[in-house]
Every structure is written in C-alpha cells, then in structure tokens.
Design a protein around this motif. Structure first.
Motif, PDB file in Angstrom:
ATOM      1  N   ALA A 152       0.831  -1.255   0.136  1.00  0.00           N
ATOM      2  CA  ALA A 152       0.003  -0.207   0.128  1.00  0.00           C
ATOM      3  C   ALA A 152       0.940   1.276   0.029  1.00  0.00           C
ATOM      4  N   ALA A 153       1.986   1.244   0.778  1.00  0.00           N
ATOM      5  CA  ALA A 153       2.915   2.402   0.713  1.00  0.00           C
ATOM      6  C   ALA A 153       3.838   2.341  -0.387  1.00  0.00           C
ATOM      7  N   ASN A 154       3.877   1.443  -1.248  1.00  0.00           N
ATOM      8  CA  ASN A 154       4.920   1.422  -2.408  1.00  0.00           C
ATOM      9  C   ASN A 154       4.244   0.747  -3.710  1.00  0.00           C
ATOM     10  N   VAL A 155       2.972   1.001  -3.674  1.00  0.00           N
ATOM     11  CA  VAL A 155       2.188   0.631  -5.067  1.00  0.00           C
ATOM     12  C   VAL A 155       2.890   0.708  -6.164  1.00  0.00           C
ATOM     13  N   ASP A 156       3.101   2.009  -6.386  1.00  0.00           N
ATOM     14  CA  ASP A 156       3.757   2.430  -7.722  1.00  0.00           C
ATOM     15  C   ASP A 156       5.290   1.658  -8.079  1.00  0.00           C
ATOM     16  N   LYS A 157       5.856   1.290  -7.021  1.00  0.00           N
ATOM     17  CA  LYS A 157       7.236   0.408  -7.267  1.00  0.00           C
ATOM     18  C   LYS A 157       6.677  -1.155  -7.448  1.00  0.00           C
ATOM     19  N   VAL A 158       5.600  -1.846  -6.415  1.00  0.00           N
ATOM     20  CA  VAL A 158       5.149  -3.252  -6.543  1.00  0.00           C
ATOM     21  C   VAL A 158       5.208  -3.326  -7.837  1.00  0.00           C
ATOM     22  N   ILE A 159       4.222  -2.722  -8.713  1.00  0.00           N
ATOM     23  CA  ILE A 159       3.902  -3.407  -9.713  1.00  0.00           C
ATOM     24  C   ILE A 159       4.761  -3.459 -10.933  1.00  0.00           C
ATOM     25  N   TYR A 160       5.901  -3.210 -10.681  1.00  0.00           N
ATOM     26  CA  TYR A 160       7.248  -3.502 -11.454  1.00  0.00           C
ATOM     27  C   TYR A 160       8.206  -4.450 -10.723  1.00  0.00           C
ATOM     28  N   ARG A 216       9.519  -7.998  -9.417  1.00  0.00           N
ATOM     29  CA  ARG A 216       9.535  -9.480  -9.443  1.00  0.00           C
ATOM     30  C   ARG A 216       9.181  -9.925  -7.776  1.00  0.00           C
ATOM     31  N   ILE A 217       8.776 -11.300  -7.823  1.00  0.00           N
ATOM     32  CA  ILE A 217       8.248 -11.805  -6.599  1.00  0.00           C
ATOM     33  C   ILE A 217       9.308 -11.931  -5.837  1.00  0.00           C
ATOM     34  N   ARG A 218      10.518 -12.262  -6.165  1.00  0.00           N
ATOM     35  CA  ARG A 218      11.746 -12.522  -5.086  1.00  0.00           C
ATOM     36  C   ARG A 218      12.039 -11.003  -4.711  1.00  0.00           C
ATOM     37  N   ASP A 219      11.780  -9.787  -5.370  1.00  0.00           N
ATOM     38  CA  ASP A 219      12.333  -8.531  -5.034  1.00  0.00           C
ATOM     39  C   ASP A 219      11.203  -8.104  -3.781  1.00  0.00           C
ATOM     40  N   LEU A 220       9.867  -8.529  -4.050  1.00  0.00           N
ATOM     41  CA  LEU A 220       8.871  -8.130  -3.140  1.00  0.00           C
ATOM     42  C   LEU A 220       9.219  -9.123  -1.585  1.00  0.00           C
ATOM     43  N   ALA A 221       9.303 -10.334  -1.788  1.00  0.00           N
ATOM     44  CA  ALA A 221       9.879 -11.165  -0.807  1.00  0.00           C
ATOM     45  C   ALA A 221      11.078 -10.440  -0.096  1.00  0.00           C
ATOM     46  N   SER A 222      12.029 -10.113  -0.796  1.00  0.00           N
ATOM     47  CA  SER A 222      13.234  -9.604   0.040  1.00  0.00           C
ATOM     48  C   SER A 222      12.822  -8.455   0.717  1.00  0.00           C
ATOM     49  N   ALA A 223      12.077  -7.599   0.235  1.00  0.00           N
ATOM     50  CA  ALA A 223      11.791  -6.122   0.436  1.00  0.00           C
ATOM     51  C   ALA A 223      10.941  -6.332   2.092  1.00  0.00           C
ATOM     52  N   THR A 224      10.226  -7.507   1.955  1.00  0.00           N
ATOM     53  CA  THR A 224       9.138  -7.633   3.102  1.00  0.00           C
ATOM     54  C   THR A 224       9.652  -8.779   4.157  1.00  0.00           C
ATOM     55  N   HIS A 225      11.099  -9.248   3.746  1.00  0.00           N
ATOM     56  CA  HIS A 225      11.514 -10.266   4.490  1.00  0.00           C
ATOM     57  C   HIS A 225      10.752 -11.416   4.843  1.00  0.00           C
ATOM     58  N   VAL A 226      10.152 -12.077   3.829  1.00  0.00           N
ATOM     59  CA  VAL A 226       9.352 -13.283   3.614  1.00  0.00           C
ATOM     60  C   VAL A 226       9.857 -14.120   2.587  1.00  0.00           C
ATOM     61  N   SER A 227       9.302 -15.292   2.424  1.00  0.00           N
ATOM     62  CA  SER A 227       9.721 -16.145   1.381  1.00  0.00           C
ATOM     63  C   SER A 227       8.590 -15.838   0.250  1.00  0.00           C
ATOM     64  N   THR A 228       9.328 -16.332  -0.883  1.00  0.00           N
ATOM     65  CA  THR A 228       8.351 -16.037  -2.425  1.00  0.00           C
ATOM     66  C   THR A 228       6.941 -17.038  -1.971  1.00  0.00           C
ATOM     67  N   THR A 229       6.987 -18.058  -1.125  1.00  0.00           N
ATOM     68  CA  THR A 229       5.775 -19.003  -1.104  1.00  0.00           C
ATOM     69  C   THR A 229       4.722 -18.037  -0.174  1.00  0.00           C
ATOM     70  N   THR A 230       5.105 -17.296   0.884  1.00  0.00           N
ATOM     71  CA  THR A 230       4.225 -16.542   1.645  1.00  0.00           C
ATOM     72  C   THR A 230       3.841 -15.660   0.832  1.00  0.00           C
TER      73      THR A 230
END
Length: 250
Positions: free
Chosen positions: A22-30, A32-46
């Motif tokens: 919600a705070a980074n919606v303009d970045k998230v749409i571009y 990769r799943i591994r980038d979001l997982a790394s940014a939120t400190h979770v696994s790609t499965t999560t």
C-alpha cells in the motif's frame, strides 16, 4: 482492501506485506516476486499465499490487478470547475421577488408560534443545520440540531410539546430517505415542517408546511455532493432576522 471491495483476513506477517504494498504501490507493480519477498523479509511462498487471499492465481495476476487499480484511482482525479458567481447572483435577485418573501413570511409565522425548533440534515446539510440551530437559539428561541436522525427518535416527547415543535429540514435533493422517514415521524405528531431544498418539486418539499427552494445547480465531485450551501446560509440568516424583528415589534 486494495482492488477488492471487501476485507481480507490477514495474518501478522501478511499485514506487513499489505502495508508495504500500500505504501509502495507504484514500485510493486514493476517488482519481481523475489524482490517483494526480499523487501518484506518473507519467502516467495508467503507472497504467493498472500496473492491467493486477494483472489489471484499468482504474483503476475496480482500485479495486473494492482496496476488496473492504480489506473482507476488515477482516472478518478478530476478538475473542479472554478466558482461561477452567476447562480448566486441570480439567487440573490430572486430573493427580492414577492414569491420568495411570501415563503419567508409563512415560515416566520410558524416559527413565531413554536417553543422548540429542530434542525436536521445529513452531510454538508448537517453542518449547516448545526449553524442554523446556533443562529436561531441566539436570536429568538431554543433550537437543536439533529445530527443523527436514525438514532434520535422523538417518541418520548409529550403530545402537547409535539404541537409546539417545528422541524427545519435541510436537503439539497429533497429525496433523502432517512430525512423523509424522520419528517413522517414528526408529522404524525402534528409538528410543523419547514424545508429548504434545491427544488420545490421533491418529496421533502411536498411533505412540508412551507418549502423554501433556492434553485442552484447541483455539483458533484466523484460520489460526493458538493453543491454550495451559500443560498441555504442566506435563507437561514434572513429567516432568523425576520422572526426576531417580528417578535420584538409585536
């Protein structure tokens, strides 16, 4: 939540993901799943489980829906037209007409005979209702605003007082069902009804003992009615002064 019209039950870790998106919606749409997982400190499965809770088949589907949501929110933005003074000038001119002055006189006659004035309105009309109650109370009689008509029943008022009450109903459209129900409740008990609406051809105006229409254009912004309350404020002020002057001249 985001592009869904309903609430989604999320675990604590998923709430962290949601807040990041919600705070980074303009970045998230571009991302990769591994980038979001790394940014939120979770696994790609999560991340995939999170996407499924938002009714998406995977992260790509989630990004497409998120991108569409961002586009729709951007398109909702619209320019507001500059203030056009002419409708207000036309209104002020009409206030000098005999028909308008007669309406003010008829409303004043009712107000001179009552012991309690109730103001009711919803939205911006509710704010003006509070102003009207303050104005009337300070000038000639006790007046109270009803800010929540659905939860302010008047069934416990004595029959004698009911006949000494006037309800001033403020409504741009004159078709608000909550106000209509409230007026019906008071009419059964023989209270007087004064309405101030944008048109004389509405349910509320037709239910009233006196209706004072002001006839200015209705203005909407997205889903919100932002029609000017300037004419209503003027009507309340001229009406309060008319009652005050008649009361003290007699």
């Amino acid at each position: 939540m985001l592009f869904l019209p309903h609430k989604v039950e999320l675990k604590n870790v998923e709430i962290d993901i949601y807040n990041y998106i919600a705070a980074n919606v303009d970045k998230v749409i571009y991302m990769r799943i591994r980038d979001l997982a790394s940014a939120t400190h979770v696994s790609t499965t999560t991340i995939l489980r999170f996407c499924k809770k938002f009714e998406c088949e995977g992260f790509t589907d989630f990004k497409l829906k998120l991108q569409q949501y961002v586009k729709e929110q951007t398109e909702k933005h619209q320019d507001i037209q500059r203030v056009d003074e002419m409708p207000y000038i036309d209104f002020l001119r009409r206030t000098t007409n005999d028909s308008f002055q007669q309406k003010i006189d008829e409303a004043a006659e009712i107000l001179l005979e009552v012991d309690l004035v109730l103001f009711v309105g919803i939205g911006s009309s509710g704010i003006i209702a509070a102003y009207g109650a303050m104005l009337f109370s300070s000038m000639f009689t006790l007046a109270l605003p009803i800010t929540d008509p659905l939860n302010t029943p008047l069934t416990n008022i004595s029959r004698e007082l009911n006949k000494r009450i006037c309800l001033v109903s403020l409504s741009v459209s004159g078709e608000n069902q909550d106000l209509i129900d409230y007026i019906n409740q008071l009419k059964i008990h023989q209270a007087k009804i004064i309405s101030i609406t944008n048109s004389s051809n509405s349910t509320i105006s037709n239910m009233s003992d006196v209706n004072i229409p002001y006839y200015t254009g209705t203005e909407m912004f997205q889903d919100t009615n932002i029609t000017s309350q300037l004419p209503v404020t003027y009507i309340l002020e001229i009406l309060a002064k008319r009652v005050y002057n008649q009361k003290h001249s007699s």
